[in-house]
Structure formats: C-alpha cells, structure tokens
Design an enzyme around this catalytic site. Sequence first.
Site, PDB file in Angstrom:
ATOM      1  N   LYS A  40      13.116  49.924  65.616  1.00 49.36           N
ATOM      2  CA  LYS A  40      12.357  50.376  64.813  1.00 49.36           C
ATOM      3  C   LYS A  40      11.603  49.276  64.070  1.00 49.36           C
ATOM      4  O   LYS A  40      12.217  48.292  63.970  1.00 49.36           O
ATOM      5  CB  LYS A  40      13.185  51.319  63.490  1.00 49.36           C
ATOM      6  N   HIS A  83      18.410  65.474  60.648  1.00 47.02           N
ATOM      7  CA  HIS A  83      17.936  64.790  59.705  1.00 47.02           C
ATOM      8  C   HIS A  83      17.903  65.385  58.531  1.00 47.02           C
ATOM      9  O   HIS A  83      17.416  66.640  58.336  1.00 47.02           O
ATOM     10  CB  HIS A  83      16.352  64.503  59.938  1.00 47.02           C
ATOM     11  N   ARG A 122       7.787  57.778  47.430  1.00 45.69           N
ATOM     12  CA  ARG A 122       6.673  58.757  47.179  1.00 45.69           C
ATOM     13  C   ARG A 122       6.770  60.457  47.419  1.00 45.69           C
ATOM     14  O   ARG A 122       7.906  60.599  47.556  1.00 45.69           O
ATOM     15  CB  ARG A 122       5.392  58.217  48.360  1.00 45.69           C
ATOM     16  N   GLU A 158      16.624  59.410  52.797  1.00 41.30           N
ATOM     17  CA  GLU A 158      16.928  60.142  54.294  1.00 41.30           C
ATOM     18  C   GLU A 158      18.154  59.486  54.689  1.00 41.30           C
ATOM     19  O   GLU A 158      18.555  58.302  54.767  1.00 41.30           O
ATOM     20  CB  GLU A 158      15.530  59.606  55.275  1.00 41.30           C
TER      21      GLU A 158
HETATM   22  P1  ADP Z   1      10.147  56.978  59.657  1.00 45.34           P
HETATM   23  O1  ADP Z   1       9.965  55.659  58.854  1.00 45.34           O
HETATM   24  O2  ADP Z   1       9.099  56.453  60.785  1.00 45.34           O
HETATM   25  O3  ADP Z   1      10.234  58.290  59.079  1.00 45.34           O
HETATM   26  P2  ADP Z   1      12.852  56.847  60.134  1.00 45.34           P
HETATM   27  O4  ADP Z   1      13.927  55.589  60.143  1.00 45.34           O
HETATM   28  O5  ADP Z   1      12.985  57.648  58.839  1.00 45.34           O
HETATM   29  O6  ADP Z   1      11.359  56.337  60.516  1.00 45.34           O
HETATM   30  O7  ADP Z   1      13.042  57.833  61.449  1.00 45.34           O
HETATM   31  C1  ADP Z   1      12.509  58.612  61.846  1.00 45.34           C
HETATM   32  C2  ADP Z   1      13.205  59.527  62.842  1.00 45.34           C
HETATM   33  O8  ADP Z   1      13.644  58.989  63.940  1.00 45.34           O
HETATM   34  C3  ADP Z   1      14.352  60.323  61.962  1.00 45.34           C
HETATM   35  O9  ADP Z   1      14.179  61.440  61.209  1.00 45.34           O
HETATM   36  C4  ADP Z   1      15.457  60.543  63.374  1.00 45.34           C
HETATM   37  O10 ADP Z   1      14.993  61.652  63.827  1.00 45.34           O
HETATM   38  C5  ADP Z   1      15.003  59.317  64.212  1.00 45.34           C
HETATM   39  N1  ADP Z   1      16.027  58.253  64.105  1.00 45.34           N
HETATM   40  C6  ADP Z   1      15.905  57.249  63.191  1.00 45.34           C
HETATM   41  N2  ADP Z   1      16.925  56.292  63.247  1.00 45.34           N
HETATM   42  C7  ADP Z   1      17.871  57.149  64.040  1.00 45.34           C
HETATM   43  C8  ADP Z   1      19.036  56.611  64.621  1.00 45.34           C
HETATM   44  N3  ADP Z   1      19.754  55.192  64.068  1.00 45.34           N
HETATM   45  N4  ADP Z   1      19.628  57.526  65.513  1.00 45.34           N
HETATM   46  C9  ADP Z   1      19.077  58.417  65.939  1.00 45.34           C
HETATM   47  N5  ADP Z   1      18.037  58.913  65.494  1.00 45.34           N
HETATM   48  C10 ADP Z   1      17.255  58.175  64.496  1.00 45.34           C
HETATM   49  P1  ADP Z   2       7.267  62.486  55.052  1.00 46.82           P
HETATM   50  O1  ADP Z   2       7.969  61.258  55.223  1.00 46.82           O
HETATM   51  O2  ADP Z   2       6.569  62.706  53.991  1.00 46.82           O
HETATM   52  O3  ADP Z   2       7.990  63.508  55.874  1.00 46.82           O
HETATM   53  P2  ADP Z   2       5.553  61.517  57.475  1.00 46.82           P
HETATM   54  O4  ADP Z   2       6.529  60.951  57.920  1.00 46.82           O
HETATM   55  O5  ADP Z   2       4.692  62.776  58.186  1.00 46.82           O
HETATM   56  O6  ADP Z   2       6.012  62.444  56.101  1.00 46.82           O
HETATM   57  O7  ADP Z   2       4.430  60.599  56.771  1.00 46.82           O
HETATM   58  C1  ADP Z   2       3.502  61.035  56.008  1.00 46.82           C
HETATM   59  C2  ADP Z   2       2.175  60.312  56.014  1.00 46.82           C
HETATM   60  O8  ADP Z   2       2.256  59.260  55.764  1.00 46.82           O
HETATM   61  C3  ADP Z   2       1.541  60.296  57.498  1.00 46.82           C
HETATM   62  O9  ADP Z   2       0.229  60.285  57.717  1.00 46.82           O
HETATM   63  C4  ADP Z   2       2.210  58.982  57.978  1.00 46.82           C
HETATM   64  O10 ADP Z   2       1.398  58.487  59.010  1.00 46.82           O
HETATM   65  C5  ADP Z   2       1.980  58.294  56.872  1.00 46.82           C
HETATM   66  N1  ADP Z   2       2.952  57.092  56.757  1.00 46.82           N
HETATM   67  C6  ADP Z   2       3.985  57.211  56.542  1.00 46.82           C
HETATM   68  N2  ADP Z   2       5.016  55.822  56.309  1.00 46.82           N
HETATM   69  C7  ADP Z   2       3.890  55.026  56.606  1.00 46.82           C
HETATM   70  C8  ADP Z   2       3.727  53.773  56.545  1.00 46.82           C
HETATM   71  N3  ADP Z   2       4.706  52.902  56.349  1.00 46.82           N
HETATM   72  N4  ADP Z   2       2.536  52.915  56.892  1.00 46.82           N
HETATM   73  C9  ADP Z   2       1.462  53.831  56.785  1.00 46.82           C
HETATM   74  N5  ADP Z   2       1.511  54.954  56.968  1.00 46.82           N
HETATM   75  C10 ADP Z   2       2.564  55.831  56.830  1.00 46.82           C
HETATM   76 MG    MG Z   3      11.357  58.687  57.728  1.00 44.15          MG
END
Ligand code: ADP
Ligand code: ADP
Ligand code: MG
Length: 628
Positions: free
Chosen positions: A148, A198, A282, A265
């Site tokens: 990630k 999740h 947020r 989360e």
């Molecule tokens: P983002 O900042 O893009 O939301 P997250 O770390 O919250 O990234 O991860 C987004 C999604 O990716 C999670 O809701 C889950 O479905 C998957 N994910 C993230 N980390 C893991 C993990 N260690 N193992 C399995 N799935 C994961």
């Molecule tokens: P939530 O986490 O609220 O469930 P999303 O993961 O779908 O929602 O993100 C909501 C919005 O914020 C999307 O438009 C996503 O692309 C944007 N976003 C989330 N995290 C970031 C980040 N670290 N940088 C830029 N845009 C982000």
């Molecule tokens: Mg997330």
Amino acid sequence: MRKILIANRGEIAVRILRTCRAMGIETVAVYSDFDADAPHVRLADQAVPVGPAGPSESYLKIETIMEAARRSGADAIHPGYGFLAENAHFAAACEQAGITFIGPASGVIRAMGSKVEARKLAEEAGVPVVPSAGETDFSSPGFPLLIKASAGGGGRGIRIVRNAREFQESLAAAQGEAQRAFGDGTLLIEKYVEGARHVEIQIFGDHHGRLIHLFERDCSIQRRHQKVIEESPSPAVTPELRHRMAEAALALGRKIGYTSAGTVEFLLAPSGEFYFIEVNTRLQVEHPVTEMITGLDLVRLQIDIARGRPLPEQPTRQAGHAIEARLYAEIPANDFLPSTGTLHVWQPPAGIQDVRVDSGVEQGTEIGVHYDPLLAKVIACAPDRDTAIGKLAYALRRFAAQGVETNREFLIDVLENEEFRAGRADTGFQLPPQHRSSDGRVMAAIARAYIEHMQCARRQVLPSVPIRYRNNPFTSPPMRFEIGGHEFQAHASEPGVEVLKVSGESVEAIVEGVRREFHVFRHADQYYIRSHSAQRTVTRLPRYPQRAGASLHQTANSPMPGQVLRVLVSRGQTVRLGDPLVSLEAMKMEQTIKATMDGLVVAILVKPGEIVAPGQTLVEIQAQEDSP
Ligand code: ADP
Ligand code: ADP
Ligand code: MG
C-alpha cells in the site's frame, strides 16, 4: 460562525450546504470552470470561481481556496471528503488565517495521513494492527502480502502480491505510483488478511474532552479496494465484539486527542480477530448510514464541535438497519473504470419511505474525466436488514440514470445475491457471472414503435396515432438496432409484444401478457429506453449493412487521459469478454482496458508510450459472423 465556505463539489458539497441552510448559516460555494452551472453552486448563498477544471488548478489549490474565503468573508471552511479534506497543510493554513477548519487539528491529520505513522500510534494505544513486514524485512509475515501507499486513499495504489517472484517487480511499480499519485513514495507492506470484512467505527470528539462513538459500518462490498455498499449494523458483529472494537477506536482517538468526525477502519478476520488499518480524519462518504440509525446529522455535529459546543452523550443503540449503495458512472465489464458522457436521463426514485438519495448531478450534467465519478448515494432504512436491502434494491430499480454507463445493475445484483443476503460476503466478494434475461427483442420492438410514431406524427401532425395501423405491414423492412453489444432486428410485429399507445416519450405495450410502460429519450441515433425493470441504450443501425455479413463492431476507448504502457493483444487475435487489451497509466495509476464483448481484434490504433485522450479509440473488435 456565520458563514461557511464549502471547499468541495458534487454530492458532498450539496449535502453540507443543506445542513448549513437548516442551521441558518450563510454558505459560500467554490467552483471550477467545469462546474459553473453545477447544483452545488446554485444551492449556495454565494459562489466564488476558483479556476480551470483540473483539480490541482482549482479545488486542490490551497492559496486559491484561502483567497476565496477571504474575499467572501467566510469565517469557517468545511472540506467535505477528498480534495483538501485530509491535507494537513490546508488545515494549518486555516488555523494560521484565523479561519475555523471544520475537522480535526492539522497535527492529527498529519499523523493519520501516513498509514505507517498511524499504525505506530495504534500499536502504542494497544490496538491490534495487521501483521506487517516492517520497512526493510519483507519476508516475515509470508505471502500473500499487500503493498500500500502510506499516503494513499480511495483504494488507489493497493497491490496484492502472492509470491516472491512478483514481489520485486510490484514493489518498484508501487513506489513510482505512490510518488506520482500522492507525492510520497513511502510504502507499507502488510499481510493480506484473506476472507476479512471491512468494519469501521465512527468516532467524534469535542473540545471539552468528550469522545464518543456512533457504532460500526460494514463496508465489505468493494471493487478496486473501494467501498460500494455499506451498512450498519454489521451482520458479523455481535454486541460484545462491537463493544471491543468501539473501545479500541476510542483508545486510539484518546491517544491522539481526536476532535471532530473520524473513522477508525478495521479488518475483521474470519477467526473473529480484528486489526486496525487506518484512520480517515474527515466525514466519510458512507456517513448517511450512521445518520439513519442514530437520527443524528453528522455535519451538524461537526459544525457544533467546531464552534465549541459539547457533544451529546454516548448513544446506546442503533435503531433499525441502514444500507447505502454508491451509484457510479463506471463500466463494470471494464474493471469498473470511470465512464464519461452526458446524463441525458436522470430521475432518482421519489416517494419511497425511508429512502434517501444524495446527489450533486441533474439531467444534462456532463460527467467528465476530472472528478470522482460518484453520481449518487442511495440509502435505505428499515427495522431489519432484509427489509432494508429489499428496499434499496427496489429504489435502485426505479432509479433512471442513462447517458453514461453506471454500476446500477451491478449494485442490484449484489443486493439480490444469496451470499450477500445471508450476511456472508467479505472484502474478497465477487459477483458470479449474471444471466440476465435478454430483453433486447422487446426493447427493439419498442424502439421501432417509437420511431414509427415519431415519423407519422411528423408527417401528419397528429399528437397521437393509433400505431396498430400500418400502410403495408408485409413489405415494411425490419429496423436494425444494437443493444448491449448485440444486434436485434425489429419487424413490423413482434410475437408477444403488443404496442397499445405511443405518446410523447412513453410507449405502452402488453409484453407476454403484462401491461408495461416504457420511457424513451432520444439523442441522435441513441434511444435510451427504460421500463420498470430495465434500462437500455438502443442504437439504431443503418438500414443496409455496408457489406454482406457485416457484423457488430466495438471499440475499446480510453475512459480517461493517459499514457499507453503496453498493448496486450495483436491484430487477428480472438478475444473474450473481459480479456485485457491495453494497459494504460491514467489517474497516475496503472489501469487495464478490457474487452467488452467476444470477437476478433481487427485494429490496434495506439503504440506504447503514446498519450491518449478520453474517448480515444485504442482497439477495434469485431464480433464473429453470426453471433447472436
Ligand atoms: P484506503 O486508504 O485506500 O482506503 P485501506 O488501507 O483503508 O486503504 O484499504 C482499503 C481496502 O483494501 C480495505 O477496505 C480492504 O478491503 C483492503 N485491505 C487493506 N488492507 C488489507 C489487508 N492487510 N488485508 C486484506 N485486505 C486489505
Ligand atoms: P470513504 O473512505 O469515505 O469511504 P473513499 O475511499 O471512496 O471514501 O474516498 C472518498 C473520496 O476521497 C474519493 O474521491 C477518494 O478518491 C478521495 N480520497 C480518499 N483518500 C484520499 C487521499 N489520501 N488522497 C486523495 N484523495 C483521497
Ligand atoms: Mg480506507
């Protein structure tokens, strides 16, 4: 606090504007050139233009937004989600300018903006975290692993690695992507928790030392690691587990002195163990789910906290069950990549009790490449989960959205899926291939009836013509249409379809013994037809084929601006629906364009390294002779 500037657009700007209005607080919208006529601009008391369509030149530009606040006399800024919502520099700029930032302190945003840093703080607060590979030793937790971007969000920049061979390659690619997309190449390598759900906890802190939680949301249904369906309560969380997860979230919130709205989360493993993954500092996209089961307005709470009011007491129960679906302009058959175009038909469902629709678009809105393709959120609430799901599916079936491709049918299929209904779907959930009844024949017959009516009406200047009357039914040739990648011929009469009446934009017909109403919206040679059960784009084909046996032709277009990395097929190759065609770097990430029908690759129109525009044709595919 007298005037709030909303530093966002689309549904979330509209959502925040509504609460401000309900609180009697003046509002200021900001808008890019692209959004000059957008609903959020009209809803605000004042509006300030902030630059060209490209977000980095408008909505993401800190100095410009600050200048808009000064010029309009706003004393507070609500950032919504996305854009500047999790930008610590922006929060700090507000703090320095004496403008209230409606969100947590900049230091908290900075710490939580790094997933690496957030993990450390969570561990220190005694919160279990996903086993990590650390920063140098990648071998310890074993495969599969997840790479990630530490600064990532919205599911972007996440890669699963299943063996050592893939690892080095993925690592280098991920680093470059993270640097380009988020301006920070730091990566986090975690064990991939298989079969996890999740589950996230909504927290709120005020400036008087009170920290509360508003229960959990289960967001296991995702695509491209981004949520699409969210609900509360989670079908997998018992009262005891809820208590432990909420305590963990509050422990972290307390440790970092959290104020305003935040979401902690977690992944909930099949073993029942849960692991922290990140904090979003947020308002969350899916916050309406929590509003429906608590009766609270989360934006109002954020505003109250920002103006120094104390939070209410910790709520003790979730009332009923709420579930949300995100309606996106995207192409499910093409890896859910965004789709662009004009929203010719837009009619959200109305009058269904306890169904809420949040959106920032309207009929005629242009869906471009610059912004998030979220069209609307539909949220349903009922005393129990099954009823809430049924109601949401019902509302989505009645949601008319045509002109761009959407994930509407995908959402309905998920809601009707047995695994999902039984509460067993985890983050790896994939919808099995769907077998939709082909209604192309009926749609083609309706299109023909509509076209003939319009032709008659034009000739005879009659408002409504009995359409069963025809001059010479025997010699009238069939009309040809393309529907969903297949060709259909509509003859003067179609067995099982009896057209009763055509008027304005509606066609009434008896189909297999049941009376049904169809709505038709025409744009050039496209007919957007919808009934209570289906929405189809029907394209009229030329009367005479160019050459004998000419068959359906489709092109794979670039959904967004990008650069071609690799062409994965060659001319003359047979491809199946879903096969990868071209890999593109777009939105600073690698994206794969896939075939949307079976056929033969007849032309490749791009080369690696080439820059492509949205809508540009990359590959041409021709259906094999005699396909249906
Ligand atoms: P983002 O900042 O893009 O939301 P997250 O770390 O919250 O990234 O991860 C987004 C999604 O990716 C999670 O809701 C889950 O479905 C998957 N994910 C993230 N980390 C893991 C993990 N260690 N193992 C399995 N799935 C994961
Ligand atoms: P939530 O986490 O609220 O469930 P999303 O993961 O779908 O929602 O993100 C909501 C919005 O914020 C999307 O438009 C996503 O692309 C944007 N976003 C989330 N995290 C970031 C980040 N670290 N940088 C830029 N845009 C982000
Ligand atoms: Mg997330």
